[in-house]
Design a protein around this motif. Structure first.
Motif, PDB file in Angstrom:
ATOM      1  N   HIS A  55     -12.543  60.548  -3.569  1.00 12.49           N
ATOM      2  CA  HIS A  55     -12.677  61.224  -2.280  1.00 12.49           C
ATOM      3  C   HIS A  55     -13.521  60.391  -1.317  1.00 12.49           C
ATOM      4  CE1 HIS A  55     -12.693  64.534   0.498  1.00 12.49           C
ATOM      5  NE2 HIS A  55     -14.012  64.477   0.553  1.00 12.49           N
ATOM      6  N   ASN A  56     -12.921  59.989  -0.210  1.00 15.08           N
ATOM      7  CA  ASN A  56     -13.575  59.188   0.835  1.00 15.08           C
ATOM      8  C   ASN A  56     -14.076  57.839   0.326  1.00 15.08           C
ATOM      9  OD1 ASN A  56     -13.163  61.146   2.785  1.00 15.08           O
ATOM     10  ND2 ASN A  56     -15.088  62.155   2.323  1.00 15.08           N
ATOM     11  N   GLY A  57     -13.590  57.375  -0.789  1.00  9.02           N
ATOM     12  CA  GLY A  57     -13.974  56.064  -1.288  1.00  9.02           C
ATOM     13  C   GLY A  57     -15.413  55.978  -1.765  1.00  9.02           C
ATOM     14  N   LEU A  58     -16.004  57.095  -2.140  1.00  8.42           N
ATOM     15  CA  LEU A  58     -17.418  57.091  -2.534  1.00  8.42           C
ATOM     16  C   LEU A  58     -17.688  56.207  -3.744  1.00  8.42           C
ATOM     17  CD1 LEU A  58     -18.279  60.865  -2.014  1.00  8.42           C
ATOM     18  CD2 LEU A  58     -18.774  58.936  -0.503  1.00  8.42           C
ATOM     19  N   ARG A  59     -16.851  56.297  -4.753  1.00  7.65           N
ATOM     20  CA  ARG A  59     -17.062  55.475  -5.952  1.00  7.65           C
ATOM     21  C   ARG A  59     -16.823  54.000  -5.663  1.00  7.65           C
ATOM     22  NH1 ARG A  59     -14.051  59.545 -10.103  1.00  7.65           N
ATOM     23  NH2 ARG A  59     -15.775  61.012 -10.278  1.00  7.65           N
ATOM     24  N   LEU A  60     -15.816  53.725  -4.836  1.00  8.36           N
ATOM     25  CA  LEU A  60     -15.532  52.337  -4.469  1.00  8.36           C
ATOM     26  C   LEU A  60     -16.697  51.753  -3.679  1.00  8.36           C
ATOM     27  CD1 LEU A  60     -13.584  49.968  -4.422  1.00  8.36           C
ATOM     28  CD2 LEU A  60     -12.506  50.985  -2.419  1.00  8.36           C
ATOM     29  N   ASN A  61     -17.230  52.507  -2.737  1.00  5.07           N
ATOM     30  CA  ASN A  61     -18.380  52.042  -1.958  1.00  5.07           C
ATOM     31  C   ASN A  61     -19.592  51.784  -2.848  1.00  5.07           C
ATOM     32  OD1 ASN A  61     -16.853  52.269   0.334  1.00  5.07           O
ATOM     33  ND2 ASN A  61     -17.820  54.147   1.047  1.00  5.07           N
ATOM     34  N   GLU A  62     -19.821  52.692  -3.795  1.00  3.93           N
ATOM     35  CA  GLU A  62     -20.963  52.536  -4.703  1.00  3.93           C
ATOM     36  C   GLU A  62     -20.823  51.265  -5.547  1.00  3.93           C
ATOM     37  OE1 GLU A  62     -22.930  54.913  -8.468  1.00  3.93           O
ATOM     38  OE2 GLU A  62     -21.689  56.018  -7.061  1.00  3.93           O
ATOM     39  N   CYS A  63     -19.615  51.000  -6.006  1.00  2.18           N
ATOM     40  CA  CYS A  63     -19.363  49.790  -6.797  1.00  2.18           C
ATOM     41  C   CYS A  63     -19.636  48.538  -5.964  1.00  2.18           C
ATOM     42  CB  CYS A  63     -17.931  49.794  -7.310  1.00  2.18           C
ATOM     43  SG  CYS A  63     -17.489  48.350  -8.298  1.00  2.18           S
ATOM     44  N   LEU A  64     -19.131  48.522  -4.729  1.00  3.66           N
ATOM     45  CA  LEU A  64     -19.335  47.352  -3.871  1.00  3.66           C
ATOM     46  C   LEU A  64     -20.805  47.166  -3.506  1.00  3.66           C
ATOM     47  CD1 LEU A  64     -16.210  47.655  -1.585  1.00  3.66           C
ATOM     48  CD2 LEU A  64     -16.670  45.867  -3.263  1.00  3.66           C
ATOM     49  N   ARG A  65     -21.509  48.251  -3.263  1.00  2.00           N
ATOM     50  CA  ARG A  65     -22.944  48.147  -2.972  1.00  2.00           C
ATOM     51  C   ARG A  65     -23.696  47.596  -4.174  1.00  2.00           C
ATOM     52  NH1 ARG A  65     -22.605  53.375  -0.721  1.00  2.00           N
ATOM     53  NH2 ARG A  65     -22.332  53.210   1.506  1.00  2.00           N
ATOM     54  N   GLY A  66     -23.280  48.003  -5.361  1.00  5.34           N
ATOM     55  CA  GLY A  66     -23.899  47.496  -6.581  1.00  5.34           C
ATOM     56  C   GLY A  66     -23.714  46.007  -6.756  1.00  5.34           C
ATOM     57  N   ARG A  67     -22.696  45.469  -6.135  1.00  4.25           N
ATOM     58  CA  ARG A  67     -22.445  44.026  -6.195  1.00  4.25           C
ATOM     59  C   ARG A  67     -23.058  43.296  -5.006  1.00  4.25           C
ATOM     60  NH1 ARG A  67     -17.030  42.784  -9.281  1.00  4.25           N
ATOM     61  NH2 ARG A  67     -17.114  44.461 -10.800  1.00  4.25           N
TER      62      ARG A  67
END
Length: 74
Positions: A55-67
């Motif tokens: 939903h709204n790319g929350l997990r994808l954003n979190e993964c990218l921020r972690g990198r």
């Protein structure tokens, strides 16, 4: 039948999320953004069960921020 078209529209829109990254802030990691984006999308797909979506790319954003990438609006 009445809910079929809206359901398809929701599922199709969920698959088309692309995060906006500020590559200047990401620094040296900007060179790796496309690779990280692809890997994070694959990881999110693996972590979701059947009939679930990010939903709204929350997990994808979190993964990218972690990198180490700076994601705008997410």
């Amino acid at each position: 039948m009445r809910y079929l078209i809206p359901s398809i529209a929701v599922l199709a829109s969920a698959c088309s999320y692309t995060p906006v990254a500020d590559l200047r802030v990401s620094g040296d990691k900007a060179q790796l953004y496309q690779r990280d984006l692809t890997e994070c999308q694959q990881l999110v797909d693996q972590s979701l069960g059947f009939m679930q979506y990010d939903h709204n790319g929350l997990r994808l954003n979190e993964c990218l921020r972690g990198r180490g990438h700076s994601i705008i609006g997410g």
